[in-house]
Design a protein around this motif. Sequence first.
Motif, PDB file in Angstrom:
ATOM      1  N   UNK A 218      25.209   9.836   1.945  1.00 29.62           N
ATOM      2  CA  UNK A 218      25.850   8.758   1.192  1.00 29.62           C
ATOM      3  C   UNK A 218      24.848   8.029   0.298  1.00 29.62           C
ATOM      4  N   UNK A 219      23.658   7.757   0.816  1.00 27.30           N
ATOM      5  CA  UNK A 219      22.654   7.030   0.048  1.00 27.30           C
ATOM      6  C   UNK A 219      22.142   7.858  -1.122  1.00 27.30           C
ATOM      7  N   UNK A 220      22.080   9.184  -0.932  1.00 28.03           N
ATOM      8  CA  UNK A 220      21.627  10.059  -2.008  1.00 28.03           C
ATOM      9  C   UNK A 220      22.535   9.935  -3.221  1.00 28.03           C
ATOM     10  N   UNK A 221      23.838   9.781  -2.975  1.00 29.77           N
ATOM     11  CA  UNK A 221      24.802   9.642  -4.066  1.00 29.77           C
ATOM     12  C   UNK A 221      24.703   8.275  -4.741  1.00 29.77           C
ATOM     13  N   UNK A 222      24.167   7.292  -4.036  1.00 30.89           N
ATOM     14  CA  UNK A 222      24.161   5.915  -4.542  1.00 30.89           C
ATOM     15  C   UNK A 222      22.807   5.466  -5.073  1.00 30.89           C
ATOM     16  N   UNK A 223      21.847   6.374  -5.152  1.00 31.13           N
ATOM     17  CA  UNK A 223      20.551   5.975  -5.694  1.00 31.13           C
ATOM     18  C   UNK A 223      19.367   6.479  -4.912  1.00 31.13           C
ATOM     19  N   UNK A 224      19.607   7.310  -3.914  1.00 30.88           N
ATOM     20  CA  UNK A 224      18.515   7.889  -3.148  1.00 30.88           C
ATOM     21  C   UNK A 224      17.809   6.884  -2.265  1.00 30.88           C
ATOM     22  N   UNK A 245      24.323  -0.548  10.237  1.00 35.67           N
ATOM     23  CA  UNK A 245      24.047  -1.272   8.995  1.00 35.67           C
ATOM     24  C   UNK A 245      23.762  -2.733   9.323  1.00 35.67           C
ATOM     25  N   UNK A 246      22.551  -3.156   9.032  1.00 39.74           N
ATOM     26  CA  UNK A 246      22.171  -4.550   9.296  1.00 39.74           C
ATOM     27  C   UNK A 246      22.421  -5.440   8.077  1.00 39.74           C
ATOM     28  N   UNK A 247      22.242  -4.877   6.891  1.00 37.72           N
ATOM     29  CA  UNK A 247      22.604  -5.577   5.653  1.00 37.72           C
ATOM     30  C   UNK A 247      23.288  -4.559   4.742  1.00 37.72           C
ATOM     31  N   UNK A 248      24.308  -4.975   4.016  1.00 35.45           N
ATOM     32  CA  UNK A 248      25.021  -4.024   3.149  1.00 35.45           C
ATOM     33  C   UNK A 248      24.247  -3.712   1.878  1.00 35.45           C
ATOM     34  N   UNK A 249      24.619  -2.617   1.246  1.00 33.14           N
ATOM     35  CA  UNK A 249      24.118  -2.282  -0.085  1.00 33.14           C
ATOM     36  C   UNK A 249      24.890  -3.119  -1.104  1.00 33.14           C
ATOM     37  N   UNK A 250      24.180  -3.807  -1.986  1.00 33.84           N
ATOM     38  CA  UNK A 250      24.821  -4.645  -3.001  1.00 33.84           C
ATOM     39  C   UNK A 250      24.358  -4.174  -4.376  1.00 33.84           C
ATOM     40  N   UNK A 251      25.318  -3.890  -5.241  1.00 38.01           N
ATOM     41  CA  UNK A 251      25.000  -3.527  -6.620  1.00 38.01           C
ATOM     42  C   UNK A 251      25.523  -4.591  -7.572  1.00 38.01           C
ATOM     43  N   UNK A 252      24.801  -4.766  -8.662  1.00 40.63           N
ATOM     44  CA  UNK A 252      25.136  -5.766  -9.676  1.00 40.63           C
ATOM     45  C   UNK A 252      25.182  -5.057 -11.027  1.00 40.63           C
ATOM     46  N   UNK A 253      26.392  -4.989 -11.616  1.00 42.30           N
ATOM     47  CA  UNK A 253      26.594  -4.239 -12.858  1.00 42.30           C
ATOM     48  C   UNK A 253      26.059  -2.810 -12.748  1.00 42.30           C
ATOM     49  N   UNK A 255      23.686  -1.646 -10.951  1.00 37.15           N
ATOM     50  CA  UNK A 255      22.288  -1.533 -10.540  1.00 37.15           C
ATOM     51  C   UNK A 255      22.108  -2.081  -9.125  1.00 37.15           C
ATOM     52  N   UNK A 256      21.192  -1.465  -8.379  1.00 41.62           N
ATOM     53  CA  UNK A 256      20.970  -1.907  -7.001  1.00 41.62           C
ATOM     54  C   UNK A 256      20.307  -3.283  -6.996  1.00 41.62           C
ATOM     55  N   UNK A 257      21.009  -4.252  -6.448  1.00 44.32           N
ATOM     56  CA  UNK A 257      20.471  -5.605  -6.300  1.00 44.32           C
ATOM     57  C   UNK A 257      19.813  -5.760  -4.936  1.00 44.32           C
ATOM     58  N   UNK A 258      20.455  -5.218  -3.922  1.00 40.98           N
ATOM     59  CA  UNK A 258      19.942  -5.306  -2.554  1.00 40.98           C
ATOM     60  C   UNK A 258      20.172  -3.973  -1.853  1.00 40.98           C
ATOM     61  N   UNK A 259      19.113  -3.266  -1.451  1.00 40.36           N
ATOM     62  CA  UNK A 259      19.314  -1.998  -0.735  1.00 40.36           C
ATOM     63  C   UNK A 259      19.898  -2.257   0.648  1.00 40.36           C
TER      64      UNK A 259
END
Length: 454
Positions: A218-224, A245-253, A255-259
């Motif tokens: 899943x992570x490979x598809x979202x930015x490795x 999952x301790x913290x979610x993946x957050x994208x902003x426009x 782009x990855x804001x928080x892995x």
Amino acid sequence: MGGMQRWPVTWSGSPAGNVYATSGDEARRRARAAYKRVHPDRDPRGVVRVGDPSEIDSEPGEARQLVGEVYEGLRLLPGMEVPAEKLRSALVLLETAVARDPATARLVTRRGGGDTELLEALQPIFDAKVVPAPVQARLQGLLEWVGINTTADERQKIDIQVFQTLWEAGLVDLHQNDPPACPLHQASAYLVGRLRKTKVIEVERFKTLDTLKDFRKALKKMGGTSAGQSLWAFVPARSADRVEVRRPLVTFNGQILQPALLMRGVGVEEDEVAAFDAVLFETLELLRTWDEGLGRIADEHFEEKQRQFQKRTKVRIEGMRKQMATAKKEGRTILPASTARRDLIKFLIDQIHRLGDALALLPDSSLGQAFDDLVFKDVVFRSAGPYLSRHFGVSIDTEVVAGADSQALVGRFKKEPGGRKPTTRTTRIFSVVVPCYTQEGVAVRPASVRLGTY
């Protein structure tokens, strides 16, 4: 939901016109927001009162009357604030009337989330004396650009700027809890909710995945590798392949804001090893999250001695976990000696209390309450405290707490030496610097407390 009603409002006992809402809660919110728009430097609590509602015959008719009153007010009165609020109410009524008319509903998009809602979300930040004044001023300036008639595109631009300001200041909840776990995260939860609707922000919690193999795909598809970071933790052998999952993946426009932050299980045969490491991992992760978020604001107010509380705690945890990882790798006994475990757990509990005490001495209680909600309760009452009691029979005396009268606690506390002096001396406990420990109902170490008002 009922129809729109007219609610009379008073400010400090004097009539201040009406607000229009479908419920008492909505009326009170709008009345407080109206007061804040007219008097942005004053607190509406205890000043604004909403009376009993009355029905209105026609929303467009009421709007026409209000517009007439505004006209007279603008024409005859030197002050324009209250008439401007009446005009605002006219806009609310007209939008409602048009939206209910099937023939014209397509012409109106009910945007919701106007400046009233944004003001409420930001209010804890405006109230907090510990938040830097430039941050508050920036947010207040952005808030002033939002009105009931702000277009959707303009509003989104403002929402983005407000979110970016919160992110840069450390006021965004990295766990993205909704509802927020503390008032200082209220604004970030509100804005993330709005920006997710237009996909400016996306939050991925990977709810259907639980194995490392699945996560890697899943992570490979979202930015490795940039889309996720992993931390290890000892778990029972039967759960060795588990990933949490301790913290979610957050994208902003886009782009990855928080892995995403993942907990990767390392299996061990001894459940005791997993239980002990669970306390260490949880405490370390909570402290790191605090340090990356609201802890940045707290750090500006701390002296070096206070900054060392958290640093020393993390160093002790990391050192112990490194020893345990090395022991597993070399095939030695992983579980530390009983006394080493007991002393470390007590040290963690003491340090969390010391951090809470340091925050209690800041200009207001906002960060102290946030630390209590985000770190203290989890470590002391859900993790380290229960472990200490279950494995060593040592408990935290929950009667020796902030707010308690020390006169009933003789022999279970001592005054904290040195430090700031109270502004008023009383027998009431202001904060607990380190807790009282009991064993079989007997105090084995008294608490260190601050008495009085600070």
